[in-house]
Design a protein around this motif. Structure first.
Motif, PDB file in Angstrom:
ATOM      1  N   GLY A  15      18.821  48.551  23.779  1.00  0.00           N
ATOM      2  CA  GLY A  15      18.033  48.369  25.001  1.00  0.00           C
ATOM      3  C   GLY A  15      17.020  49.485  25.201  1.00  0.00           C
ATOM      4  O   GLY A  15      15.858  49.233  25.544  1.00  0.00           O
ATOM      5  N   VAL A  35      18.536  48.072  33.000  1.00  0.00           N
ATOM      6  CA  VAL A  35      19.707  47.982  33.883  1.00  0.00           C
ATOM      7  C   VAL A  35      20.978  48.100  33.055  1.00  0.00           C
ATOM      8  O   VAL A  35      21.120  47.429  32.035  1.00  0.00           O
ATOM      9  CB  VAL A  35      19.759  46.591  34.578  1.00  0.00           C
ATOM     10  CG1 VAL A  35      20.863  46.560  35.614  1.00  0.00           C
ATOM     11  CG2 VAL A  35      18.436  46.249  35.203  1.00  0.00           C
ATOM     12  N   GLY A  54      30.834  53.475  13.834  1.00  0.00           N
ATOM     13  CA  GLY A  54      30.973  54.338  12.660  1.00  0.00           C
ATOM     14  C   GLY A  54      29.909  55.430  12.665  1.00  0.00           C
ATOM     15  O   GLY A  54      29.982  56.385  11.897  1.00  0.00           O
ATOM     16  N   SER A 130      26.565  45.762  37.340  1.00  0.00           N
ATOM     17  CA  SER A 130      27.211  44.811  36.425  1.00  0.00           C
ATOM     18  C   SER A 130      26.487  43.476  36.532  1.00  0.00           C
ATOM     19  O   SER A 130      26.570  42.806  37.567  1.00  0.00           O
ATOM     20  CB  SER A 130      28.679  44.616  36.787  1.00  0.00           C
ATOM     21  OG  SER A 130      29.381  45.777  36.463  1.00  0.00           O
ATOM     22  N   LEU A 131      25.795  43.114  35.479  1.00  0.00           N
ATOM     23  CA  LEU A 131      25.051  41.848  35.499  1.00  0.00           C
ATOM     24  C   LEU A 131      25.990  40.694  35.191  1.00  0.00           C
ATOM     25  O   LEU A 131      26.882  40.812  34.348  1.00  0.00           O
ATOM     26  CB  LEU A 131      23.923  41.892  34.459  1.00  0.00           C
ATOM     27  CG  LEU A 131      22.855  42.958  34.724  1.00  0.00           C
ATOM     28  CD1 LEU A 131      21.901  43.062  33.540  1.00  0.00           C
ATOM     29  CD2 LEU A 131      22.078  42.619  35.992  1.00  0.00           C
ATOM     30  N   GLY A 167      24.809  43.560  24.308  1.00  0.00           N
ATOM     31  CA  GLY A 167      25.860  43.702  23.299  1.00  0.00           C
ATOM     32  C   GLY A 167      26.570  42.409  22.964  1.00  0.00           C
ATOM     33  O   GLY A 167      26.248  41.329  23.481  1.00  0.00           O
ATOM     34  N   ALA A 328      28.562  45.250   8.634  1.00  0.00           N
ATOM     35  CA  ALA A 328      28.581  45.391  10.100  1.00  0.00           C
ATOM     36  C   ALA A 328      27.649  46.492  10.602  1.00  0.00           C
ATOM     37  O   ALA A 328      27.781  46.935  11.735  1.00  0.00           O
ATOM     38  CB  ALA A 328      30.004  45.627  10.625  1.00  0.00           C
TER      39      ALA A 328
HETATM   40  C1  LIG Z   1      33.985  50.242  15.259  1.00  0.00           C
HETATM   41  C2  LIG Z   1      32.557  49.957  14.984  1.00  0.00           C
HETATM   42  C3  LIG Z   1      31.915  50.639  13.968  1.00  0.00           C
HETATM   43  C4  LIG Z   1      30.561  50.428  13.729  1.00  0.00           C
HETATM   44  N1  LIG Z   1      29.948  51.191  12.786  1.00  0.00           N
HETATM   45  C5  LIG Z   1      28.624  51.092  12.597  1.00  0.00           C
HETATM   46  C6  LIG Z   1      27.948  51.983  11.720  1.00  0.00           C
HETATM   47  O1  LIG Z   1      28.523  52.920  11.153  1.00  0.00           O
HETATM   48  N2  LIG Z   1      26.622  51.803  11.539  1.00  0.00           N
HETATM   49  C7  LIG Z   1      25.934  50.821  12.179  1.00  0.00           C
HETATM   50  O2  LIG Z   1      24.733  50.692  11.935  1.00  0.00           O
HETATM   51  N3  LIG Z   1      26.535  49.997  13.063  1.00  0.00           N
HETATM   52  C8  LIG Z   1      27.860  50.120  13.304  1.00  0.00           C
HETATM   53  N4  LIG Z   1      28.469  49.308  14.234  1.00  0.00           N
HETATM   54  C9  LIG Z   1      27.631  48.407  15.054  1.00  0.00           C
HETATM   55  C10 LIG Z   1      26.857  49.212  16.133  1.00  0.00           C
HETATM   56  O3  LIG Z   1      27.742  50.012  16.850  1.00  0.00           O
HETATM   57  C11 LIG Z   1      26.124  48.237  17.064  1.00  0.00           C
HETATM   58  O4  LIG Z   1      25.309  47.408  16.258  1.00  0.00           O
HETATM   59  C12 LIG Z   1      25.244  48.935  18.105  1.00  0.00           C
HETATM   60  O5  LIG Z   1      25.962  49.751  18.964  1.00  0.00           O
HETATM   61  C13 LIG Z   1      24.540  47.863  18.924  1.00  0.00           C
HETATM   62  O6  LIG Z   1      23.942  48.387  20.038  1.00  0.00           O
HETATM   63  P1  LIG Z   1      23.561  47.464  21.293  1.00  0.00           P
HETATM   64  O7  LIG Z   1      22.782  48.351  22.169  1.00  0.00           O
HETATM   65  O8  LIG Z   1      22.965  46.197  20.805  1.00  0.00           O
HETATM   66  O9  LIG Z   1      24.931  47.082  21.958  1.00  0.00           O
HETATM   67  P2  LIG Z   1      25.973  48.043  22.687  1.00  0.00           P
HETATM   68  O10 LIG Z   1      26.052  49.356  21.971  1.00  0.00           O
HETATM   69  O11 LIG Z   1      27.216  47.258  22.840  1.00  0.00           O
HETATM   70  O12 LIG Z   1      25.326  48.338  24.123  1.00  0.00           O
HETATM   71  C14 LIG Z   1      25.321  47.366  25.142  1.00  0.00           C
HETATM   72  C15 LIG Z   1      24.944  48.024  26.458  1.00  0.00           C
HETATM   73  O13 LIG Z   1      24.850  47.000  27.459  1.00  0.00           O
HETATM   74  C16 LIG Z   1      25.621  47.367  28.590  1.00  0.00           C
HETATM   75  N5  LIG Z   1      26.175  46.136  29.184  1.00  0.00           N
HETATM   76  C17 LIG Z   1      26.980  45.224  28.594  1.00  0.00           C
HETATM   77  N6  LIG Z   1      27.279  44.215  29.426  1.00  0.00           N
HETATM   78  C18 LIG Z   1      26.657  44.511  30.591  1.00  0.00           C
HETATM   79  C19 LIG Z   1      26.590  43.841  31.860  1.00  0.00           C
HETATM   80  N7  LIG Z   1      27.228  42.685  32.066  1.00  0.00           N
HETATM   81  N8  LIG Z   1      25.858  44.402  32.839  1.00  0.00           N
HETATM   82  C20 LIG Z   1      25.193  45.577  32.622  1.00  0.00           C
HETATM   83  N9  LIG Z   1      25.223  46.250  31.458  1.00  0.00           N
HETATM   84  C21 LIG Z   1      25.938  45.728  30.451  1.00  0.00           C
HETATM   85  C22 LIG Z   1      26.715  48.270  28.058  1.00  0.00           C
HETATM   86  O14 LIG Z   1      27.182  49.124  29.084  1.00  0.00           O
HETATM   87  C23 LIG Z   1      25.976  49.025  26.951  1.00  0.00           C
HETATM   88  O15 LIG Z   1      25.317  50.160  27.464  1.00  0.00           O
HETATM   89  C24 LIG Z   1      29.831  49.475  14.487  1.00  0.00           C
HETATM   90  C25 LIG Z   1      30.488  48.748  15.491  1.00  0.00           C
HETATM   91  C26 LIG Z   1      31.830  48.991  15.757  1.00  0.00           C
HETATM   92  C27 LIG Z   1      32.494  48.242  16.864  1.00  0.00           C
END
Ligand SMILES: Cc1cc2nc3c(=O)[nH]c(=O)nc-3n(C[C@H](O)[C@H](O)[C@H](O)COP(=O)(O)OP(=O)(O)OC[C@H]3O[C@@H](n4cnc5c(N)ncnc54)[C@H](O)[C@@H]3O)c2cc1C
Length: 485
Positions: A15, A35, A54, A130-131, A167, A328
Motif C-alpha cells: 500500500g 487507511v 521471511g 478497520s475497513l 493483503g 511465495a
Molecule cells: C511466513 C511468511 C514468509 C514470507 N516470506 C517472504 C519472503 O522472504 N520474501 C518475500 O518476498 N515474500 C515473503 N512473504 C510474502 C510477503 O510477506 C507478502 O507478499 C507481503 O507482505 C505483502 O504485502 P502486502 O502489503 O500486500 O500485504 P500485508 O503485508 O498483509 O499488508 C496488508 C496491510 O493491510 C492492512 N489491513 C488488512 N485488512 C485491513 C482492513 N480490513 N482494514 C484496514 N486495514 C487492513 C493490514 O493492517 C496491513 O497493514 C512471506 C509471507 C509469509 C506469511
C-alpha cells in the motif's frame, strides 16, 4: 465531489509503495489517503502476530522500484545483504541458486520509514480504521467504509479510485459487488500456512547447507515442510529468520504417512532443533523485533487474480495473490506491481475515466512485466508438491541442466522438453513419471505464456479468454495428479 482522488486501503508494504508511486507519477498533484487498521505505533503490521515474513527480497525488484519512482531503500530498513537464495534438494546433494543478489529487510522498521516518506510526499495516513467494505454508485466503486476504532464511529470516505492493498485476507475483494471477472475466493490448496522466528544464536557446526551468512537457504523436504519448504535466512552472522510453510492437506497426508500429529508450530520447533549450525537460539529482543519475533500467517502460491480491476477499484500485492507460486516471494511482485499501478492510476484520472475499461491497462502492464509466467509456475508448484523426497532429489540432480537452472533463477518455468530423449537413462518407474510430469508442465507452460500474451486488450474479450484459461488449467490439474507417487 470525492473526498480524495485515491484511497489506498491497507498501509502495508504494498500500500505505501503504491501510494508513493501514485504521488510520483502525478508530481504530487493528487489527493491520496492511505487507511490502515493498525495503530500508528505498529504501521504495516499484517496481524496481531506481527509482520510475519521471511524478509528476503531481490535487489532486482528494489532497483525496478528505485529506477522508476525514485524510492530508495537503505539501512536500517535493509538489515543485511545477501548474494542470493540457494534451494537444497532433500538429500542436500544439489543446490539451485535463485533470484541473484538481494536484501534481508527489517519489516517492522520499513513501514515506519515508508510512512515518513509518504507524509513528506503529502500523502495522508489514517490509522486504527478497520475497513469492512466498499461504497458503490451503480456499477462504480466510489469509496470505503468501516469503523474508526478510536471513536467507535462509522468511517466513510469517498474517492475516484480505491486501491485494495489489504493483503491475502482482503474483505474488500471477498465482498466485491461490481465485477464478475475478479475472483473473490481462493482455493485452500493455493494457500500455504507459514511461520517463522527471528532469533540470535551461537554458532554450532560450520555447515553452509544449514546456515550461510551470505545466502538465503531453502530446504525442500516433504517430511519437515510438506507441500512447501523450510528456510534459514541470515540477518547477521549470529541472527536468523528461520521458518517453514506447509500446504494443509499435504500436511495431513504426511502426518498419516508418518503416524504423527504435527502442525506448523511443532514443525517449526523441530526444524530449528535439528539445525546443527544454530545453537542456543533465542528470540530477538531488539527493539525493532520485539513485537515481531515469532508468528504464523498465510501466503498464497497461485497465479495473480485473473482480473485485478473493476469500475473504480484495483487490487495489488497479496490481496491480488501476487506472491510467486514456487517460493511465495511476494515483496518483489508487490514492488513491481505497485510501481506500475501508480502510472495506470494517474493516466486514468487524467483521462477523467475510472471505469473498468479505463483501469484495464493495469492487467496488461502487470502481465507483460511479470504476470505472464505465474500460471506456468503454479502448475510446476503443484507437480513438485506431490513428489516424494527421493523424486525431488533425483530430479534436481539428474534433470536440471544449466539452462533450466538459469530459468528457475530468473523465476521462469524451466524447459524440460528434452527430458527422456535418446541417451538419457532414467532410473526407476517413479523417476520416469517425474520426467514425464516435468515435460508435461513445460509444454503447458508454453501454452499458458502464449495465452497470457494474448490477454484481452479490453474487458469485452475477458470471458472467452478466461474460459479457455480455466478449461486448460482444470485439465492440467487433473493430469498432474496422475504424476503423483
Ligand atoms: C511466513 C511468511 C514468509 C514470507 N516470506 C517472504 C519472503 O522472504 N520474501 C518475500 O518476498 N515474500 C515473503 N512473504 C510474502 C510477503 O510477506 C507478502 O507478499 C507481503 O507482505 C505483502 O504485502 P502486502 O502489503 O500486500 O500485504 P500485508 O503485508 O498483509 O499488508 C496488508 C496491510 O493491510 C492492512 N489491513 C488488512 N485488512 C485491513 C482492513 N480490513 N482494514 C484496514 N486495514 C487492513 C493490514 O493492517 C496491513 O497493514 C512471506 C509471507 C509469509 C506469511
Amino acid at each position: 465531489m470525492s473526498d480524495y482522488d485515491v484511497i489506498v486501503a491497507g498501509g502495508g508494504l504494498t500500500g505505501t509503495i503504491t501510494a508513493q508511486s501514485i504521488a510520483h507519477y502525478s508530481n504530487q498533484n493528487l489527493k491520496i489517503l492511505v487507511v490502515d487498521r493498525n495503530p500508528a505505533t505498529f504501521p504495516g503490521r499484517k496481524s496481531l502476530a506481527g509482520w510475519v515474513c521471511g524478509d528476503a527480497c531481490s535487489k532486482e525488484a528494489v532497483d525496478f522500484m528505485t529506477d522508476r519512482i525514485k524510492v530508495q531503500w537503505t539501512k536500517p530498513e535493509i538489515e543485511h545483504d545477501v548474494k542470493g537464495v540457494m534451494a537444497f534438494s532433500p538429500d542436500k546433494e544439489t543446490a539451485i541458486p535463485f533470484d541473484g543478489a538481494g536484501y534481508m529487510l527489517n519489516r517492522q522498521k520499513l513501514p515506519e520509514i515508508q510512512n515518513e516518506r509518504c507524509r513528506k510526499m503529502g500523502i495522508e495516513l489514517e490509522n486504527e480504521i478497520s475497513l469492512t467494505g466498499l461504497i458503490y454508485e451503480g456499477q462504480q466503486v466510489i469509496g470505503v467504509q468501516g469503523t474508526d476504532n478510536k471513536t467507535k464511529e462509522p468511517f466513510k470516505k469517498t474517492s475516484k479510485i480505491v486501491i485494495d492493498a489489504t493483503g491475502v485476507t482482503s474483505m474488500l475483494r471477498n465482498g466485491l459487488q461490481n465485477s464478475t471477472k475478479v475472483e473473490k475466493r481462493i482455493d485452500r490448496r493455493d494457500l500455504e500456512s507459514t511461520g517463522r522466528y527471528i532469533m540470535y544464536f551461537e554458532p554450532g557446526e560450520k555447515d553452509l547447507t544449514e546456515f550461510d551468512p551470505d545466502y538465503c537457504i531453502i530446504h525442500l523436504d516433504q517430511d519437515i515442510a510438506p507441500g512447501g519448504y523450510g528456510w534459514v535466512f541470515p540477518k547477521a552472522d549470529n541472527k536468523v529468520n528461520i521458518g517453514l510453510g506447509v500446504e494443509k492437506s499435504l500436511l495431513d497426508k504426511r502426518n498419516q504417512r508418518l503416524g504423527k500429529k504435527d502442525n506448523v508450530e511443532s514443525l517449526m520447533k523441530e526444524y530449528l532443533h535439528r539445525n546443527t549450525a544454530i545453537q542456543n537460539a533465542k528470540l530477538s529482543n531488539d527493539p525493532e523485533d520485539i513485537n515481531n519475533n515469532s508468528g504464523v500467517f498465510q501466503v498464497s502460491v497461485r497465479r495473480q487474480n485473473d482480473c485485478m480491476v473493476s469500475g473504480g477499484y484495483m487490487m495489488v500485492g497479496d490481496s491480488a495473490w501476487m506472491p510467486k507460486p514456487i517460493d511465495a516471494g511476494g515483496i518483489g511482485p508487490a514492488l513491481i506491481a505497485g510501481t506500475i499501478l501508480g502510472n495506470n492510476v494517474v493516466q486514468a484520472i487524467e483521462a477523467k475515466d475510472v471505469s473498468e475499461a479505463s483501469l484495464w491497462q493495469f492487467n496488461l502492464d502487470y502481465i507483460k512485466e511479470y504476470g505472464y509466467k505465474t500460471a506456468g509456475l503454479e502448475l510446476f508448484r503443484r507437480l513438485v508438491q506431490q513428489m516424494t523426497n527421493d523424486q525431488i532429489s533425483y530430479g534436481m540432480k539428474h534433470f536440471l541442466g544449466n539452462m533450466d537452472v538459469e530459468s528457475i533463477s530468473k523465476g521462469e518455468h524451466p524447459d524440460f522438453s528434452g527430458l527422456g530423449k535418446i541417451g538419457m537413462i532414467i532410473r526407476g518407474a517413479l523417476n520416469k513419471t517425474v520426467a514425464e510430469g516435468l515435460r508435461y508442465t513445460s509444454k503447458e507452460n508454453q501454452w499458458l505464456v502464449q495465452h497470457y500474451n494474448n490477454y484481452p486488450k479490453e474487458p469485452q474479450g475477458f470471458d472467452q479468454w478466461n474460459k479457455q484459461l480455466h478449461q486448460r488449467l482444470n485439465e492440467s490439474f487433473t493430469k498432474i495428479e496422475t504424476f503423483g507417487s
